[in-house]
Every structure is written in structure tokens, then in C-alpha cells.
Design an enzyme around this catalytic site. Sequence first.
Site, mmCIF file in Angstrom:
data_model
loop_
_atom_site.group_PDB
_atom_site.id
_atom_site.type_symbol
_atom_site.label_atom_id
_atom_site.label_comp_id
_atom_site.label_asym_id
_atom_site.label_seq_id
_atom_site.Cartn_x
_atom_site.Cartn_y
_atom_site.Cartn_z
ATOM 1 N N CYS A 105 -0.907 -71.299 52.594
ATOM 2 C CA CYS A 105 0.903 -70.434 51.598
ATOM 3 C C CYS A 105 -0.260 -70.063 50.702
ATOM 4 O O CYS A 105 -1.936 -70.305 49.773
ATOM 5 C CB CYS A 105 1.357 -71.645 50.417
ATOM 6 S SG CYS A 105 2.136 -70.834 49.218
ATOM 7 N N CYS A 116 10.033 -66.553 35.818
ATOM 8 C CA CYS A 116 11.400 -67.388 35.850
ATOM 9 C C CYS A 116 11.101 -68.280 34.981
ATOM 10 O O CYS A 116 9.442 -68.677 34.845
ATOM 11 C CB CYS A 116 11.143 -67.600 37.688
ATOM 12 S SG CYS A 116 11.428 -66.561 38.099
ATOM 13 N N GLY A 159 2.179 -65.376 41.889
ATOM 14 C CA GLY A 159 2.546 -63.818 41.846
ATOM 15 C C GLY A 159 3.515 -63.808 43.137
ATOM 16 O O GLY A 159 4.497 -64.270 43.434
ATOM 17 N N GLU A 160 4.677 -62.230 42.183
ATOM 18 C CA GLU A 160 5.083 -61.362 43.099
ATOM 19 C C GLU A 160 5.302 -60.164 44.366
ATOM 20 O O GLU A 160 4.429 -60.012 43.693
ATOM 21 C CB GLU A 160 6.339 -61.199 42.344
ATOM 22 C CG GLU A 160 6.943 -60.157 42.427
ATOM 23 C CD GLU A 160 7.700 -61.041 43.824
ATOM 24 O OE1 GLU A 160 8.516 -62.062 44.101
ATOM 25 O OE2 GLU A 160 7.949 -59.927 44.724
ATOM 26 N N SER A 191 8.085 -64.397 50.564
ATOM 27 C CA SER A 191 9.073 -64.716 49.799
ATOM 28 C C SER A 191 8.850 -63.448 48.606
ATOM 29 O O SER A 191 8.426 -63.552 47.992
ATOM 30 C CB SER A 191 8.728 -66.602 49.262
ATOM 31 O OG SER A 191 9.613 -66.435 48.033
ATOM 32 N N SER A 214 14.070 -65.967 46.836
ATOM 33 C CA SER A 214 14.197 -67.154 46.366
ATOM 34 C C SER A 214 15.834 -66.147 45.290
ATOM 35 O O SER A 214 16.120 -66.083 44.505
ATOM 36 C CB SER A 214 13.064 -67.499 45.088
ATOM 37 O OG SER A 214 12.222 -67.152 45.438
ATOM 38 N N LEU A 215 17.340 -67.450 45.833
ATOM 39 C CA LEU A 215 17.784 -66.451 45.052
ATOM 40 C C LEU A 215 18.071 -68.054 43.395
ATOM 41 O O LEU A 215 18.511 -67.419 42.729
ATOM 42 C CB LEU A 215 19.012 -67.684 46.079
ATOM 43 C CG LEU A 215 20.590 -66.887 45.792
ATOM 44 C CD1 LEU A 215 20.069 -64.844 45.934
ATOM 45 C CD2 LEU A 215 21.490 -67.124 47.065
ATOM 46 N N HIS A 216 18.461 -69.179 43.822
ATOM 47 C CA HIS A 216 18.692 -70.369 42.879
ATOM 48 C C HIS A 216 19.649 -70.227 41.324
ATOM 49 O O HIS A 216 19.200 -71.106 40.689
ATOM 50 C CB HIS A 216 17.367 -70.190 41.929
ATOM 51 C CG HIS A 216 15.903 -69.866 42.401
ATOM 52 N ND1 HIS A 216 15.774 -71.109 43.474
ATOM 53 C CD2 HIS A 216 14.522 -69.619 42.449
ATOM 54 C CE1 HIS A 216 14.300 -71.126 44.671
ATOM 55 N NE2 HIS A 216 13.382 -70.219 43.041
ATOM 56 N N ASN A 290 11.115 -78.907 41.472
ATOM 57 C CA ASN A 290 9.055 -79.428 40.558
ATOM 58 C C ASN A 290 9.089 -79.142 38.836
ATOM 59 O O ASN A 290 9.208 -77.999 38.318
ATOM 60 C CB ASN A 290 8.021 -78.996 41.619
ATOM 61 C CG ASN A 290 7.691 -79.545 42.453
ATOM 62 O OD1 ASN A 290 7.834 -80.573 42.375
ATOM 63 N ND2 ASN A 290 7.266 -79.148 43.088
ATOM 64 N N CYS A 333 3.426 -75.060 41.739
ATOM 65 C CA CYS A 333 2.356 -73.897 42.490
ATOM 66 C C CYS A 333 2.195 -73.113 40.855
ATOM 67 O O CYS A 333 2.942 -72.853 40.723
ATOM 68 C CB CYS A 333 3.025 -72.841 43.302
ATOM 69 S SG CYS A 333 1.380 -72.321 43.788
HETATM 70 N N1 SAH Z 1 7.133 -64.274 43.350
HETATM 71 C C1 SAH Z 1 7.885 -65.403 44.303
HETATM 72 C C2 SAH Z 1 7.352 -66.223 45.486
HETATM 73 C C3 SAH Z 1 6.002 -66.848 44.528
HETATM 74 S S1 SAH Z 1 7.074 -68.398 44.579
HETATM 75 C C4 SAH Z 1 9.119 -65.362 44.409
HETATM 76 O O1 SAH Z 1 9.687 -65.900 44.155
HETATM 77 O O2 SAH Z 1 10.138 -65.933 45.860
HETATM 78 C C5 SAH Z 1 7.459 -69.283 46.069
HETATM 79 C C6 SAH Z 1 8.836 -70.108 45.884
HETATM 80 O O3 SAH Z 1 8.507 -70.919 44.816
HETATM 81 C C7 SAH Z 1 9.804 -68.936 45.230
HETATM 82 O O4 SAH Z 1 11.001 -69.192 45.532
HETATM 83 C C8 SAH Z 1 9.345 -70.205 44.057
HETATM 84 O O5 SAH Z 1 11.391 -69.536 43.503
HETATM 85 C C9 SAH Z 1 9.575 -71.749 43.778
HETATM 86 N N2 SAH Z 1 9.532 -72.112 42.816
HETATM 87 C C10 SAH Z 1 8.882 -71.832 41.536
HETATM 88 N N3 SAH Z 1 8.536 -72.778 40.781
HETATM 89 C C11 SAH Z 1 9.646 -74.098 41.257
HETATM 90 C C12 SAH Z 1 9.575 -74.981 40.782
HETATM 91 N N4 SAH Z 1 9.145 -75.499 39.708
HETATM 92 N N5 SAH Z 1 9.751 -75.767 41.252
HETATM 93 C C13 SAH Z 1 10.757 -75.311 43.104
HETATM 94 N N6 SAH Z 1 10.585 -74.501 43.232
HETATM 95 C C14 SAH Z 1 9.682 -73.658 42.864
#
Ligand code: SAH
Length: 341
Positions: A105, A116, A159-160, A191, A214-216, A290, A333
Site C-alpha cells: 500500500c 475526510c 494522500g489522494e 482508491s 471510497s463511498l462511506h 479505525n 494509515c
Molecule cells: N484518498 C484516497 C486513498 C487513501 S485512503 C481515498 O480516499 O480513497 C484509503 C482508504 O482508507 C479510503 O477508502 C479511506 O476512506 C479509508 N480510510 C481512511 N481513514 C480510515 C479509517 N480511520 N478507518 C477506515 N478506513 C479509513
Amino acid sequence: MERVDIKSLSLSQLTEYVKDLGLKSFNAKQIYIWLHQKNVHSFDEMTNISKQAREQLANECDIVNLEIAQKQVSKDGTIKYLYRLPDGNCIESVLMRYEHGNTICVSSQVGCRMGCKFCASTQGGKVRDLATSEILSQLYATEEDTGDRISNIVLMGIGEPLDNFDNVIRFIEIITSKDGKNISQRNISLSTCGIVPKIYELAQLKLGITLSISLHATTNEARKRTMPVTNAYPLEQLMKACRDYTKITGRRISFEYAMIKGENDTQEDAVRLSKLLSGFINHVNLIPVNPVDGSPFSQSDARIIKEFQSKLAQLNVNATIRRRLGQDISAACGQLRNEHR
Ligand code: SAH
């Protein structure tokens, strides 16, 4: 004169560059193989290049290498690296070992500006983009440290990736090239939090990589609370971009859904999620969020997650609950970097 970051050059860029120096184009391929297949740290190691040319290169170019600032090894074999970049900033990479091979990763930026609310990586904002060489070197340094070959890559670190578009695309070009590590595009996932115009730009490249969204959340209102990017690109636009992406590239998309207690984990959310995803050959990863320092969110209960998954199954949506590796070595992360900052 500004020094050349030679590891960031694609083979065609490198070929132009060495021709300008008065070298032959076959020298470009030799240098490229030294940099990207053999991971040498100095021009002196490039023994099939003339001494004069090596000196010339060393005068003008840097070979970017990362230093291990910290390393944590989990009982399950997962290794988390904090890598120090040449300018002193730090980023994280994680090596995960699965039956089908090793996955890394990688990070794409120092920090992140997407904001976020549940994510540790964005807490200090974005410092800068990573150079292509710095993304590549995460894999090279990890292979060197472990002696193991890495076959899969997820761009899911700090990062994005779509906010550092050109460098990330050149990273994919170099890491998949046959004179480099020759990793298959099929083994790369990218992602994104959902930068719609960049999803279209990516679609035009028709890469064989897997796009992960990353929908969430299942409503704009809820998604705005946790993911500010929704203000710029609401769910309707994002889902349309996903449909168009699939049409243009013929590739399926995978969706990430972090389960946050009381935020996005009701049965109604499951129903809305199934509607959002209808028509996709879809796959959802349910990830218990997390908990990170300074964020008010906690994980949905295991029972709630199971029920959410069952509801999705009833609605013909295939969801897996993400197996969590490296649980014993610090959490989400971005946390290791935050401790260090
Ligand atoms: N910026 C990109 C890639 C990095 S994050 C993105 O947003 O997709 C990788 C994944 O981890 C993303 O799906 C992100 O939303 C998720 N993520 C970030 N913080 C998290 C946390 N505390 N718990 C679970 N997933 C998390």
C-alpha cells in the site's frame, strides 16, 4: 540549474534526456533497467555505462532513495514503514502478505487536502505531492528491505492519488513497464474519495487497473458530514462518473464503505447503498472504521456490520467484511506519520 530527478522519468523521457547529453538511446534503456529493475542507489553501480557518462549523470541528476525512519512488524507478517523522503518529510507504506502474493500500500502525497473527518492522513493538510520517484521508491525500498518480490499495489496510503494525477499515472507507467518491475495493471488498485473530473480523465486512459471508490455514506447529507469532497461532487455525479468509467474502460469498480457507529450503519443505509450500486457488477468492502486520535468516530458493532452485510446480500449486493491485517502494529494509515510530525 535545477537537478534532474532521473527516477521520475519515463523511458521515453529518459531517452530524450540522455540524447541531449550526447549519449546513445540504448544507454537510456540500460540506465532505466539499473534504476527500475535493479534499484541501484548510485551511478557508479551502472557498470555498462562509461565512466565519463556516469560522471556527467552524477553531476546533473539525483537518484531518489528513501530512508527507513521507523518500521513495525506485525505477528501476521504485515510490515508498516515510515519512510523519510530526501527533504525530510515522512510518509507511510504497508507491506501485506497474502496467499496470492505480497501487496504494498503506497502513499501518493505528503498529507492530504481532502479533509475526510475519520482519516488521520488529512489532519495536517497537504504538504506536497510526491514525485513519481518517491512513489516508486516505496516499492523498491520495501523489496530491498525484505528481499521479497511484490506483485500487487494498492494506491491507498497517505494522500489522494487523483489529486497528484500526472505523477501517479507516470508511476503506473513505469512500474508496469517490462524494463521495470513489469507488474501487471490488473494487480494495481487506485482508491479515490471521488474527484469526478479526474475519474473521467482516468477513464480516457483506459488502464487495466481497478478503480476503487471510497463511498462511506449513502446520502449527500451524511457524506458531507464526513467527506467534504461531497460539496464539490455530490453522490449523483460521483455514481454517474462510476457508471461512465465502467462503460468507457470495461473495468469493474470496487467500493469501500467504512462502517461508522451511528453514522452510516443502519438497515436503511444498506437499502440506499444497494440502490446506489444497482447496475454495477459491484463489490463492496465493509471496513470497520479505525478510530483515530482527534476524531469522534468509532466502529460499528460487529453484530451491526454482520446485519448490514446480510441485508446487502438479500438485496443482491456482494459485500465482504475486510480482513484486518497488522492490527497489533498501530492503527489507521497516517497515524505513524502523525506521531512523528
Ligand atoms: N484518498 C484516497 C486513498 C487513501 S485512503 C481515498 O480516499 O480513497 C484509503 C482508504 O482508507 C479510503 O477508502 C479511506 O476512506 C479509508 N480510510 C481512511 N481513514 C480510515 C479509517 N480511520 N478507518 C477506515 N478506513 C479509513
